[in-house]
Design a protein around this motif. Structure first.
Motif, PDB file in Angstrom:
ATOM      1  N   HIS A   1      15.483   4.252   0.997  1.00 41.33           N
ATOM      2  CA  HIS A   1      15.494   3.169   0.012  1.00 41.33           C
ATOM      3  C   HIS A   1      15.073   3.693  -1.362  1.00 41.33           C
ATOM      4  CE1 HIS A   1      16.104   0.353   3.263  1.00 41.33           C
ATOM      5  NE2 HIS A   1      15.056   0.851   3.887  1.00 41.33           N
ATOM      6  N   PRO A   2      15.557   3.080  -2.428  1.00 47.54           N
ATOM      7  CA  PRO A   2      15.151   3.521  -3.767  1.00 47.54           C
ATOM      8  C   PRO A   2      13.676   3.222  -4.008  1.00 47.54           C
ATOM      9  CG  PRO A   2      16.396   1.476  -3.904  1.00 47.54           C
ATOM     10  CD  PRO A   2      16.510   1.954  -2.483  1.00 47.54           C
ATOM     11  N   PRO A   3      13.038   3.987  -4.884  1.00 49.54           N
ATOM     12  CA  PRO A   3      11.622   3.720  -5.203  1.00 49.54           C
ATOM     13  C   PRO A   3      11.440   2.285  -5.680  1.00 49.54           C
ATOM     14  CG  PRO A   3      12.322   5.822  -6.120  1.00 49.54           C
ATOM     15  CD  PRO A   3      13.553   5.158  -5.618  1.00 49.54           C
TER      16      PRO A   3
ATOM     17  N   GLU B   1      14.326   0.128  -7.563  1.00 49.17           N
ATOM     18  CA  GLU B   1      14.172  -1.276  -7.177  1.00 49.17           C
ATOM     19  C   GLU B   1      12.978  -1.827  -7.951  1.00 49.17           C
ATOM     20  OE1 GLU B   1      14.095  -1.963  -2.970  1.00 49.17           O
ATOM     21  OE2 GLU B   1      12.910  -3.787  -3.207  1.00 49.17           O
ATOM     22  N   VAL B   2      13.196  -2.866  -8.741  1.00 47.78           N
ATOM     23  CA  VAL B   2      12.173  -3.310  -9.698  1.00 47.78           C
ATOM     24  C   VAL B   2      11.790  -4.765  -9.447  1.00 47.78           C
ATOM     25  CG1 VAL B   2      11.555  -3.562 -12.121  1.00 47.78           C
ATOM     26  CG2 VAL B   2      13.096  -1.720 -11.420  1.00 47.78           C
ATOM     27  N   SER B   3      10.466  -5.020  -9.376  1.00 49.71           N
ATOM     28  CA  SER B   3       9.921  -6.379  -9.355  1.00 49.71           C
ATOM     29  C   SER B   3       9.166  -6.606 -10.658  1.00 49.71           C
ATOM     30  CB  SER B   3       8.989  -6.561  -8.153  1.00 49.71           C
ATOM     31  OG  SER B   3       9.680  -6.359  -6.932  1.00 49.71           O
TER      32      SER B   3
ATOM     33  N   THR C   1       3.034  -6.503  -1.231  1.00 51.61           N
ATOM     34  CA  THR C   1       4.186  -5.601  -1.157  1.00 51.61           C
ATOM     35  C   THR C   1       3.761  -4.171  -1.455  1.00 51.61           C
ATOM     36  OG1 THR C   1       5.581  -7.400  -1.991  1.00 51.61           O
ATOM     37  CG2 THR C   1       6.518  -5.178  -2.034  1.00 51.61           C
ATOM     38  N   PRO C   2       4.237  -3.206  -0.668  1.00 50.21           N
ATOM     39  CA  PRO C   2       3.955  -1.797  -0.991  1.00 50.21           C
ATOM     40  C   PRO C   2       4.859  -1.294  -2.109  1.00 50.21           C
ATOM     41  CG  PRO C   2       5.270  -1.924   1.010  1.00 50.21           C
ATOM     42  CD  PRO C   2       4.960  -3.344   0.619  1.00 50.21           C
ATOM     43  N   PHE C   3       4.276  -0.946  -3.236  1.00 55.05           N
ATOM     44  CA  PHE C   3       5.034  -0.406  -4.361  1.00 55.05           C
ATOM     45  C   PHE C   3       4.795   1.099  -4.469  1.00 55.05           C
ATOM     46  CE2 PHE C   3       6.717  -4.197  -6.142  1.00 55.05           C
ATOM     47  CZ  PHE C   3       5.784  -5.205  -5.912  1.00 55.05           C
ATOM     48  N   ASP C   4       5.754   1.773  -5.083  1.00 56.21           N
ATOM     49  CA  ASP C   4       5.642   3.209  -5.302  1.00 56.21           C
ATOM     50  C   ASP C   4       5.062   3.548  -6.659  1.00 56.21           C
ATOM     51  OD1 ASP C   4       8.741   3.228  -3.678  1.00 56.21           O
ATOM     52  OD2 ASP C   4       6.877   3.974  -2.805  1.00 56.21           O
TER      53      ASP C   4
END
Length: 709
Positions: free
Chosen positions: A8-10, A35-37, A52-55
């Protein structure tokens, strides 16, 4: 955290209360494959981090409810956010704010206005560093592999503070000799830190060793082979199974390439790309403090305006590539011919030559300090004229150039930078009128001598009204197919006595005399007339680009004028591409945005000409509703070699793609330039490689019948 095998994309989270900036950043990063939030404030952002786990986080400093520093601290206190890369977005440029960001736990910071071209690269750098740190905690073998990729190395400082363990990768990054690695001591490596940062780094390492305080820091080092590099260092304490602090472990990453790339972008805002000299805007900023100092010391200064004589004919004779090389040589001669005591200095100017400025296509300004009288300034002017007149070898021929120099004295002639430059420029005109290759001082009597110039203005006025102007067209082509896809309209003046007058002579005259407005009106009318004629003859209809002058663009009657033109010649708005320059738009940004939107709503396409040559357009481009960017010839000349010009051109092409804009390269003269641009996505090209500017009837002959296109 980001997993190297994760398909999956970062996943990124942007926390910013500015919806426009947050949206621009999100769109840019999504386009780059992330992938952006988004979160509109710190409280909402913390909730998302918990769920949510973010990079990686991009976190604004100044926000209501909970500022970025507090959000960063809260994230660092969670298990999920302990090693999460956090980039702080800040418009604050003082060292205290930056230190506070690091103390809160930020991985790095990004200054506002954000450079959109480099944003995705900054994110990737941070993700890569985060990946390396994560790997280091799992496997020594994986750490070395990751360190090699990220150009970083690890080290360990034992609790007693006398032993420094250097990893093989750190030895490679810092070019450490084997004998130093074998007997590594803390001071061996501290001594490589630049003197300005050494005490700070020593104190941070000591605090980590004695108090268990982790740190992150960017600083300069001199490798063991003497090379100066910029590194990012991060360190944390090591706790054994009994809970005792036994060492400090850290990583040091060479980020010089990233820093240099950012510096190159910054230079676009302050320096001329061709010569590397300060541009007009930055020069004016540097001059101000120098004049203030001279006023306090009751000292004199002299502004020198150097205008190259007949340089347009040089470009016509040797081509723009050679012409640009000659201008670079002239700028070098100007710098070399001025003694240190002659030239103004400023803390922001990196070297003495920085106070020589390129302010026009063929014009330079210099500020001389501690000038007592005209005699002293004359010595410098004569030295400049002699330096310029030294023969230049071009294609086994010798070329001798001349210049007209104007001088204005401070405080006699003017009290500020703008006034001094204006007076020196007028004096340069007087020198040119007197026969060129000489210098003149500004004086009030120049108002009388300006009568010659008024006569030329009268000639130009008659040229506009009495049919002496001609319109030539230079083709724009699809470099992949060779097909003509457009043309740029270029005005020429056929004087009844002087013959063909160079645009470099009468365009500036038109701008200074107020005749640029009727001249632009004539070009628009003639271009539409030629378009109508081509349509009536059944020829291929390609859009024609017309440069809008500043007065035309600012004229409230422009919309009505264009509507009348289209109706009179029965043309569609897509027949014309309206070209504007950066300087034109930057003079009044808010008004420019409104005017551009009006033109696009009418159906016209708008092109931004001379992109990147004078202002930091990267920060404003998002606001300007344009359809096309033209890569200036100064970026194209050496683009085939790669290097800086290639990187800048590729960045402009990529920027155009991000914003959904068409991109055109001008000044393409060689197959190497064309091939490089085409390979990187710039198919629309214009230059002598494809066609020179042609009179209207000759250009028509290059067009196919409409039914064959």
């Amino acid at each position: 955290m980001l997993n190297i095998v994760d398909p999956h994309p970062p996943r990124l989270l942007i926390i910013d209360d500015d919806p426009l900036l947050r949206g621009m950043a999100a769109n840019t990063l999504r386009h780059a494959g992330f992938e952006v939030s988004e979160a509109g404030d710190g409280i909402e952002g913390l909730e998302q981090v918990k769920q949510t786990p973010f990079d990686l986080l991009l976190l604004d400093v100044m926000m209501p409810k909970l500022d970025g520093y507090e959000v960063c601290k809260h994230v660092r206190q969670t298990a999920r956010g302990e090693r999460l890369p956090i980039l702080m977005l800040t418009g604050l440029h003082d060292s205290t704010s930056i230190e506070q960001a690091y103390e809160a736990g930020a991985t790095d910071f990004i200054s506002k206005p954000i450079n959109w071209t480099l944003l995705s690269h900054r994110v990737r750098y941070s993700l890569r560093a985060g990946l390396a740190i994560e790997s280091a905690m799992r496997s020594h073998e994986r750490l070395e592999r990751a360190q090699h990729i990220a150009n970083m190395g690890s080290w360990e400082l034992r609790a007693e503070g006398q032993r420094f363990i250097c990893s093989p990768e750190l030895a490679r990054v810092l070019a450490v000799p084997p004998e130093v690695v074998a007997r590594a001591r803390p001071e061996d490596f501290l001594s490589r830190v630049a003197s300005a940062d050494r005490d700070t780094v020593r104190a941070m390492r000591q605090a980590a060793l004695e108090e268990g305080r982790p740190y992150q820091r960017t600083f300069m080092v001199h490798r063991f082979d003497g090379a100066a590099r910029t590194v990012f260092e991060q360190a944390a304490v090591v706790i054994d199974h009994k809970g005792r602090q036994v060492a400090v472990e850290g990583i040091t990453q060479d980020i010089t390439d990233r820093v240099e790339a950012e510096e190159r972008i910054k230079r676009l805002a302050h320096y001329d790309v061709l010569t590397g000299l300060p541009n007009r805007q930055f020069f004016a900023e540097l001059v101000g403090p120098t004049l203030d100092r001279s006023a306090r010391l009751n000292a004199g200064c002299a502004m020198v305006y150097v205008d190259m004589d007949r340089f347009k004919s040089v470009n016509d004779a040797v081509g723009y590539s050679q012409g640009d090389a000659i201008l670079r040589l002239i700028s070098t001669r100007l710098k070399a011919s001025i003694r240190t005591s002659d030239i103004a200095m400023d803390a922001r100017a990196p070297a003495q030559e920085s106070m020589v400025s390129r302010v026009g296509a063929n014009a330079f300004t210099l500020l001389l300090v501690d000038i007592a009288d005209e005699k002293q300034a004359t010595l410098v002017a004569d030295r400049l004229l002699q330096a310029i007149a030294e023969p230049i070898s071009v294609d086994e021929h010798e070329l001798v150039l001349t210049a007209s120099i104007g001088l204005a004295l401070y405080p006699r002639d003017a009290a500020d930078a703008e006034g001094l430059t204006r007076c020196a420029e007028q004096a340069a005109y007087a020198a040119k009128s007197a026969g060129r290759a000489q210098h003149r001082f500004y004086d009030e009597a120049m108002n009388v001598r300006a009568s010659v110039r008024l006569a030329r203005e009268s000639d130009l006025r008659h040229a506009i009204t009495e049919g002496q102007l001609r319109l030539h067209y230079q083709a724009k082509v699809d470099a992949g197919t060779g097909r003509i896809i457009g043309a740029e309209a270029l005005v020429r003046w056929l004087h009844p006595e002087r013959g063909m007058v160079s645009p470099g002579e009468f365009i500036p005259l038109a701008e200074e005399s107020g005749l640029i407005l009727p001249l632009t009106d004539w070009v628009l009318e003639k271009a539409c007339e030629d378009l109508r004629r081509r349509a009536d003859r059944g020829l291929q209809m390609v859009p024609v680009s017309v440069n809008l002058s500043s007065p035309s663009f600012a004229d409230d009657g422009l919309k009505t004028q264009l509507q009348a033109l289209l109706q009179r010649h029965q043309l569609h708005p897509t027949s014309l591409v309206l070209e504007v320059t950066e300087s034109l738009l930057m003079s009044d940004v808010e008004r420019a945005v409104v005017r551009l939107q009006e033109l696009r709503e009418m159906g016209f396409k708008v092109s931004l000409d001379d992109f990147g040559t004078g202002y930091s357009s990267l920060g404003y481009l998002k606001r300007f509703p344009v359809d096309e960017l033209k890569i200036d010839r100064s970026f194209v000349t050496d683009v085939w070699r790669g290097g800086r010009d290639g990187a800048i051109a590729v960045s402009v092409i990529a920027l155009s793609r991000v914003f959904g804009l068409q991109v055109v390269a001008e000044g393409v003269e060689t197959h190497g330039q064309s091939t490089f641009l085409l390979a990187h996505g710039c198919a629309q090209q214009q230059g002598y490689l494809f066609a020179r500017p042609l009179p209207s009837d000759e250009f028509d002959a290059t067009l196919k019948p409409a039914d064959e296109t």
